[in-house]
Motif scaffolding. Structure first.
Motif, PDB file in Angstrom:
ATOM      1  N   LYS A  95      -3.285   6.542   5.510  1.00 23.61           N
ATOM      2  CA  LYS A  95      -4.457   7.421   5.469  1.00 23.61           C
ATOM      3  C   LYS A  95      -5.122   7.403   6.841  1.00 23.61           C
ATOM      4  O   LYS A  95      -5.174   6.372   7.493  1.00 23.61           O
ATOM      5  N   CYS A 111       2.064   4.069  -3.185  1.00 25.66           N
ATOM      6  CA  CYS A 111       1.394   5.274  -3.689  1.00 25.66           C
ATOM      7  C   CYS A 111       1.189   6.356  -2.643  1.00 25.66           C
ATOM      8  O   CYS A 111       1.257   7.525  -2.945  1.00 25.66           O
ATOM      9  N   HIS A 112       0.891   5.984  -1.458  1.00 24.15           N
ATOM     10  CA  HIS A 112       0.633   7.029  -0.454  1.00 24.15           C
ATOM     11  C   HIS A 112       0.973   6.540   0.940  1.00 24.15           C
ATOM     12  O   HIS A 112       1.070   5.341   1.192  1.00 24.15           O
ATOM     13  N   TYR A 161      -7.682  -3.307  -6.415  1.00 28.94           N
ATOM     14  CA  TYR A 161      -7.970  -4.076  -5.195  1.00 28.94           C
ATOM     15  C   TYR A 161      -9.417  -4.556  -5.136  1.00 28.94           C
ATOM     16  O   TYR A 161      -9.885  -5.017  -4.102  1.00 28.94           O
ATOM     17  N   MET A 163      -6.752   2.572  -7.119  1.00 30.55           N
ATOM     18  CA  MET A 163      -7.175   1.642  -6.073  1.00 30.55           C
ATOM     19  C   MET A 163      -8.078   0.524  -6.615  1.00 30.55           C
ATOM     20  O   MET A 163      -8.382  -0.431  -5.899  1.00 30.55           O
ATOM     21  N   CYS A 223       0.819  -1.209   0.000  1.00 31.42           N
ATOM     22  CA  CYS A 223       0.000   0.000   0.000  1.00 31.42           C
ATOM     23  C   CYS A 223       0.851   1.256   0.000  1.00 31.42           C
ATOM     24  O   CYS A 223       0.422   2.294  -0.505  1.00 31.42           O
TER      25      CYS A 223
HETATM   26  C1  HEC Z   1      -1.672   2.816  -7.379  1.00 32.19           C
HETATM   27  C2  HEC Z   1      -1.585   3.737  -6.278  1.00 32.19           C
HETATM   28  C3  HEC Z   1      -2.260   3.311  -4.985  1.00 32.19           C
HETATM   29  C4  HEC Z   1      -2.044   2.180  -4.285  1.00 32.19           C
HETATM   30  C5  HEC Z   1      -1.075   1.037  -4.567  1.00 32.19           C
HETATM   31  C6  HEC Z   1      -2.891   2.273  -3.100  1.00 32.19           C
HETATM   32  N1  HEC Z   1      -3.608   3.433  -3.102  1.00 32.19           N
HETATM   33 FE1  HEC Z   1      -4.940   4.035  -1.711  1.00 32.19          FE
HETATM   34  N2  HEC Z   1      -5.362   5.676  -2.812  1.00 32.19           N
HETATM   35  C7  HEC Z   1      -4.742   6.030  -3.986  1.00 32.19           C
HETATM   36  C8  HEC Z   1      -5.281   7.285  -4.467  1.00 32.19           C
HETATM   37  C9  HEC Z   1      -4.861   8.039  -5.711  1.00 32.19           C
HETATM   38  C10 HEC Z   1      -6.301   7.661  -3.551  1.00 32.19           C
HETATM   39  C11 HEC Z   1      -7.217   8.867  -3.607  1.00 32.19           C
HETATM   40  C12 HEC Z   1      -6.516  10.143  -3.237  1.00 32.19           C
HETATM   41  C13 HEC Z   1      -6.034  10.119  -1.799  1.00 32.19           C
HETATM   42  O1  HEC Z   1      -6.877  10.017  -0.905  1.00 32.19           O
HETATM   43  O2  HEC Z   1      -4.818  10.138  -1.607  1.00 32.19           O
HETATM   44  C14 HEC Z   1      -6.308   6.616  -2.516  1.00 32.19           C
HETATM   45  C15 HEC Z   1      -7.151   6.625  -1.406  1.00 32.19           C
HETATM   46  C16 HEC Z   1      -7.118   5.710  -0.394  1.00 32.19           C
HETATM   47  C17 HEC Z   1      -7.979   5.738   0.762  1.00 32.19           C
HETATM   48  C18 HEC Z   1      -9.058   6.749   1.049  1.00 32.19           C
HETATM   49  C19 HEC Z   1      -8.508   7.944   1.750  1.00 32.19           C
HETATM   50  C20 HEC Z   1      -9.584   8.950   2.103  1.00 32.19           C
HETATM   51  O3  HEC Z   1      -9.250   9.828   2.925  1.00 32.19           O
HETATM   52  O4  HEC Z   1     -10.699   8.875   1.569  1.00 32.19           O
HETATM   53  C21 HEC Z   1      -7.632   4.686   1.553  1.00 32.19           C
HETATM   54  C22 HEC Z   1      -8.241   4.309   2.908  1.00 32.19           C
HETATM   55  C23 HEC Z   1      -6.586   3.977   0.868  1.00 32.19           C
HETATM   56  N3  HEC Z   1      -6.292   4.625  -0.319  1.00 32.19           N
HETATM   57  C24 HEC Z   1      -6.009   2.820   1.332  1.00 32.19           C
HETATM   58  C25 HEC Z   1      -5.119   2.060   0.579  1.00 32.19           C
HETATM   59  C26 HEC Z   1      -4.665   0.762   0.976  1.00 32.19           C
HETATM   60  C27 HEC Z   1      -5.078   0.031   2.247  1.00 32.19           C
HETATM   61  C28 HEC Z   1      -3.820   0.326   0.020  1.00 32.19           C
HETATM   62  C29 HEC Z   1      -3.159  -1.028  -0.066  1.00 32.19           C
HETATM   63  C30 HEC Z   1      -4.084  -2.132  -0.164  1.00 32.19           C
HETATM   64  C31 HEC Z   1      -3.739   1.377  -0.983  1.00 32.19           C
HETATM   65  N4  HEC Z   1      -4.530   2.407  -0.590  1.00 32.19           N
HETATM   66  C32 HEC Z   1      -2.953   1.304  -2.124  1.00 32.19           C
HETATM   67  C33 HEC Z   1      -3.736   5.334  -4.627  1.00 32.19           C
HETATM   68  C34 HEC Z   1      -3.244   4.101  -4.258  1.00 32.19           C
END
Ligand code: HEC
Length: 328
Positions: free
Chosen positions: A284, A280-281, A309, A306, A277
């Motif tokens: 959260k 990318c970021h 997933y 996302m 996870c």
């Molecule tokens: C390919 C890039 C990428 C990956 C890998 C990724 N994310 Fe994200 N995620 C994002 C983006 C873009 C957003 C929407 C913008 C933001 O909230 O940063 C997001 C949003 C989220 C949010 C919502 C945040 C909110 O405040 O609404 C959550 C929770 C989240 N991701 C959890 C995960 C988890 C758990 C994983 C691993 C399973 C994961 N992410 C992997 C790109 C990614």
């Protein structure tokens, strides 16, 4: 056990009320010179040995529970120990604690930093070599301000005589946790999902004593160091991932017919690492684990990055929400 303690306490109260000025009656404990003592559970009444909580209320439990990060006062009556040299000591060193002895030697202050058994002993040595000894043995609970799991809302289990007394009642998940700490079933088939390092707080609401402990030593947590009295609680901090609803915590006082409950321990950190996870970021945040789970589900539908997933299991999503909130 309970009755025995009660009548002992009553006897002590009566004796000290009738003979307030006694000098040498009561228990004499000779320590020898090597400092090793037998396991003396009762407090020594020769010198009114007492313990007080941080708000200076006396703790009368035979084996008090001390919280990490709090100061407890131990006190003796110097008037009853005329001419003796006083030595304070920490004994049964299962927890790490500091003992500060005040100049007059009539009191000491203890503060602890970790879970475990601890005792505070007092030895009074007279010029003729006679000694008096007393100790207070308790247990340190790290639900307070530090230590593993201390910031994670616990799952509560009550031991009760209601219903099937062999089975302990899993309470509903704490506020904001019901989507991740899923409780299902009823009666003896009630199950709960907990996460590694999340504490399980076991409260004895039965009139009899019970001693929660592991069927397999140390898994998924340490055993209670002594039987719980009515309304006393023990916090099991889970340390091992366990597959579906194995019954690992039993009543060590009666492990054939003893209590138990069904739970699963999920390693949320492993689920997080498996899914990469962090590519990318960063972590959260949300108001609570339920809130993060909702955001995660929404972003899996709406956010292009996302959407990969979309086939992730609900179990993994719950674990990720828990991990993102607590990072245990
Ligand atoms: C390919 C890039 C990428 C990956 C890998 C990724 N994310 Fe994200 N995620 C994002 C983006 C873009 C957003 C929407 C913008 C933001 O909230 O940063 C997001 C949003 C989220 C949010 C919502 C945040 C909110 O405040 O609404 C959550 C929770 C989240 N991701 C959890 C995960 C988890 C758990 C994983 C691993 C399973 C994961 N992410 C992997 C790109 C990614």
């Amino acid at each position: 056990m309970m009755k025995k303690h009660m009548s002992l306490l009553k006897a002590l109260l009566i004796v000290s009320a009738i003979v307030p000025l006694y000098q040498n009656c009561g228990r004499l404990k000779s320590s020898g010179t090597n400092g090793t003592f037998g396991s003396v559970g009762a407090r020594n009444i020769d010198f009114d040995y007492k313990v007080f909580d941080p708000s200076y209320d006396e703790i009368t439990d035979a084996n008090p529970i001390f919280d990490v990060g709090q100061k407890y006062i131990f006190r003796i009556n110097l008037e009853k120990l005329n001419g003796a040299l006083i030595f304070w000591d920490l004994v049964y060193l299962g927890a790490s604690c500091d003992l500060k002895v005040f100049n007059e030697k009539d009191s000491a202050e203890m503060e602890c930093y970790s879970n475990g058994q601890i005792g505070v002993s007092v030895t009074a040595v007279y010029p003729d070599g006679n000694e008096k000894y007393g100790e207070i043995i308790g247990y340190v609970n790290d639900m307070g301000t530090s230590g593993p799991g201390s910031n994670i809302a616990p799952i509560t289990v009550t031991i009760t005589t209601a219903g099937n007394s062999q089975n302990w009642n899993i309470e509903n998940a704490p506020v904001g946790h019901n989507s991740v700490n899923v409780v299902t079933g009823s009666g003896i088939a009630r199950n709960v999902v907990v996460y590694l390092k999340q504490p399980i707080r076991i409260v004895n609401m039965d009139t009899a004593e019970h001693k929660p402990g592991s069927a397999t030593a140390g898994i998924p947590c340490k055993s209670a160091p002594f039987p719980l009295k009515t309304e006393q609680s023990f916090t099991c901090i889970t340390n091992t991932a366990l597959a579906d609803f194995d019954k690992y915590i039993i009543d060590e006082l009666d492990n054939m017919a003893g209590g138990r409950f069904n739970f699963q321990v999920v390693d949320s950190k492993a689920v997080w690492q498996k899914n990469n996870c962090t590519t990318c970021h960063a972590m959260k945040t949300g108001n609570d684990p339920n809130d993060i789970l909702n955001k995660l589900n929404t972003s899996i539908i709406n956010v292009p990055g996302m959407q990969t997933y979309s086939s992730m299991t609900i179990e993994d999503r719950r674990a990720l929400a828990f991990y993102m909130y607590y990072t245990p």
